[in-house]
Design a protein around this motif. Sequence first.
Motif, PDB file in Angstrom:
ATOM      1  N   SER A  28      54.674  47.843  29.173  1.00 23.59           N
ATOM      2  CA  SER A  28      53.349  47.468  28.681  1.00 23.59           C
ATOM      3  C   SER A  28      52.362  47.333  29.833  1.00 23.59           C
ATOM      4  O   SER A  28      52.712  46.848  30.910  1.00 23.59           O
ATOM      5  N   ASP A  29      51.134  47.774  29.605  1.00 19.78           N
ATOM      6  CA  ASP A  29      50.049  47.626  30.578  1.00 19.78           C
ATOM      7  C   ASP A  29      48.950  46.721  30.042  1.00 19.78           C
ATOM      8  O   ASP A  29      47.795  46.802  30.465  1.00 19.78           O
ATOM      9  N   TRP A  30      49.304  45.868  29.118  1.00 20.13           N
ATOM     10  CA  TRP A  30      48.326  44.992  28.471  1.00 20.13           C
ATOM     11  C   TRP A  30      48.920  43.592  28.338  1.00 20.13           C
ATOM     12  O   TRP A  30      50.139  43.457  28.182  1.00 20.13           O
ATOM     13  N   PRO A  31      48.085  42.554  28.422  1.00 19.63           N
ATOM     14  CA  PRO A  31      46.642  42.556  28.690  1.00 19.63           C
ATOM     15  C   PRO A  31      46.340  42.730  30.174  1.00 19.63           C
ATOM     16  O   PRO A  31      47.038  42.163  31.016  1.00 19.63           O
ATOM     17  N   ASN A  32      45.319  43.490  30.474  1.00 19.41           N
ATOM     18  CA  ASN A  32      44.929  43.740  31.854  1.00 19.41           C
ATOM     19  C   ASN A  32      43.859  42.727  32.251  1.00 19.41           C
ATOM     20  O   ASN A  32      42.690  42.862  31.894  1.00 19.41           O
ATOM     21  N   LEU A  33      44.277  41.715  32.982  1.00 18.54           N
ATOM     22  CA  LEU A  33      43.369  40.647  33.406  1.00 18.54           C
ATOM     23  C   LEU A  33      43.022  40.768  34.885  1.00 18.54           C
ATOM     24  O   LEU A  33      42.757  39.773  35.563  1.00 18.54           O
ATOM     25  N   TYR A  34      43.016  42.006  35.374  1.00 13.12           N
ATOM     26  CA  TYR A  34      42.729  42.223  36.792  1.00 13.12           C
ATOM     27  C   TYR A  34      41.350  41.695  37.174  1.00 13.12           C
ATOM     28  O   TYR A  34      41.170  41.124  38.257  1.00 13.12           O
ATOM     29  N   ALA A  35      40.360  41.876  36.295  1.00 17.63           N
ATOM     30  CA  ALA A  35      39.006  41.407  36.609  1.00 17.63           C
ATOM     31  C   ALA A  35      38.984  39.892  36.792  1.00 17.63           C
ATOM     32  O   ALA A  35      38.344  39.373  37.720  1.00 17.63           O
ATOM     33  N   SER A  36      39.681  39.175  35.918  1.00 16.68           N
ATOM     34  CA  SER A  36      39.755  37.715  36.054  1.00 16.68           C
ATOM     35  C   SER A  36      40.472  37.328  37.340  1.00 16.68           C
ATOM     36  O   SER A  36      40.072  36.381  38.036  1.00 16.68           O
ATOM     37  N   TYR A  37      41.531  38.063  37.652  1.00 11.59           N
ATOM     38  CA  TYR A  37      42.288  37.772  38.873  1.00 11.59           C
ATOM     39  C   TYR A  37      41.416  37.997  40.107  1.00 11.59           C
ATOM     40  O   TYR A  37      41.424  37.190  41.051  1.00 11.59           O
ATOM     41  N   ALA A  38      40.634  39.082  40.098  1.00 12.60           N
ATOM     42  CA  ALA A  38      39.754  39.377  41.237  1.00 12.60           C
ATOM     43  C   ALA A  38      38.674  38.310  41.387  1.00 12.60           C
ATOM     44  O   ALA A  38      38.349  37.889  42.507  1.00 12.60           O
ATOM     45  N   ARG A  39      38.114  37.854  40.258  1.00  8.71           N
ATOM     46  CA  ARG A  39      37.094  36.803  40.325  1.00  8.71           C
ATOM     47  C   ARG A  39      37.675  35.507  40.872  1.00  8.71           C
ATOM     48  O   ARG A  39      37.030  34.809  41.667  1.00  8.71           O
ATOM     49  N   TRP A  40      38.905  35.191  40.453  1.00 11.77           N
ATOM     50  CA  TRP A  40      39.521  33.970  40.969  1.00 11.77           C
ATOM     51  C   TRP A  40      39.772  34.084  42.478  1.00 11.77           C
ATOM     52  O   TRP A  40      39.542  33.123  43.227  1.00 11.77           O
ATOM     53  N   CYS A  41      40.228  35.242  42.934  1.00 12.47           N
ATOM     54  CA  CYS A  41      40.463  35.437  44.370  1.00 12.47           C
ATOM     55  C   CYS A  41      39.168  35.259  45.157  1.00 12.47           C
ATOM     56  O   CYS A  41      39.149  34.634  46.231  1.00 12.47           O
TER      57      CYS A  41
END
Length: 381
Positions: free
Chosen positions: A358-371
């Motif tokens: 599975s490639d979902w859910p993709n929360l990369y944007a949230s992870y990048a904002r947190w970083c």
Amino acid sequence: MAMLEASPSTVATLLVRNLVTSVFFYADKSLLNLSERFKLLERLRYVIATSFLFFLRLLPPFLQSFDLNVLDDRPLKHPNYVNYAPVNEDSGIARALSQLLTIVHDIPVTSRKYEIVRSLAERLIDENHKENVEALREVNRSVLSVAFSRTLSQLAAEMTDLGLDRVESDGNTVSGPVPFRLSRVLRAFRYVGEGGLFWGRKSREEMNRAGGSAEKMVAELLWLAQKMVYCGLEEEAVSRWAAASNVAWLALSAEPRLQGSLVKVSAFLLKQARNLGHEESEEGKREQQRQTKMKMLVSWLPLLCRASNGTDAPVLNTSERNELEKVLEELIETLEREEDQEQVLSLWLCHFTYCPSSDWPNLYASYARWCTASRRMLILQ
């Protein structure tokens, strides 16, 4: 309705337990490959897997992550309608609705009377709500609350039984017989609480008589949750689902069809959780709502990562997936505390990357904002 309480220690314990469980499932793959060639290792694997389930239930921190309000007493005999009724059931319409919901729960979905009784229950709920009388709306709220709690607790019992002889490895469910004596011991102890052991497992005959397939219970939970939202009980439905961490943990090793049904309930209630805290409220209630959102994410995010593909087709269509991703991002943003966001995103990253199907859910944007936010905080110190 009184809301379920949460604490940072509870959420932290739940996070650690989910990570340890995930590591155990993946580590089992190596032992599974060896056990196919050596009978002794096969038996050893069954003992280790079953012992893991048993001792994990004995750990006090693990037990503290349960909300015992969700787990009702499960008598050895089949309960009658009165035992399932709300405490303050002092009107005929309340008793009628309670009886209808009990029958819906008891009879199998294959019965030709099932849809008749369920339609009648829906009609009573709708008519009570449309009368715009507070007493009738309170009848709906109290009866639906009891029905949801009862079904959720019995689902936990059924999934515990199903999980005793199942171990999931790398997304594939592996079944096998658990040693008979150990299985009997494990099933005898429904849960361990402060001060002693409690017997609470129903017999197989009673579970069958109640039409008690886990999939049927989950479908009814989704229906009850929808009715609770319709009657203004969305916060209680979300809180109870968030507190059902035992069900969420057992779902990781459940059958794919059951996992898919649980994903649908989680998706629906996550959308409701997004709306918590929008209205003006006291500081204590806002903190309680934040903790509910935190528990909701920590409990059910691993299942979304592992079970969203379904058996033949994705559980959610493309638009539903995109919508739920936005909901998850909003929920993470509302946690506010950096350490809470870190816990949720760390849990997501673990399950997202280690689940190849599975490639979902993709929360990369949230992870990048947190970083980015974490980096800025370090610079400002």
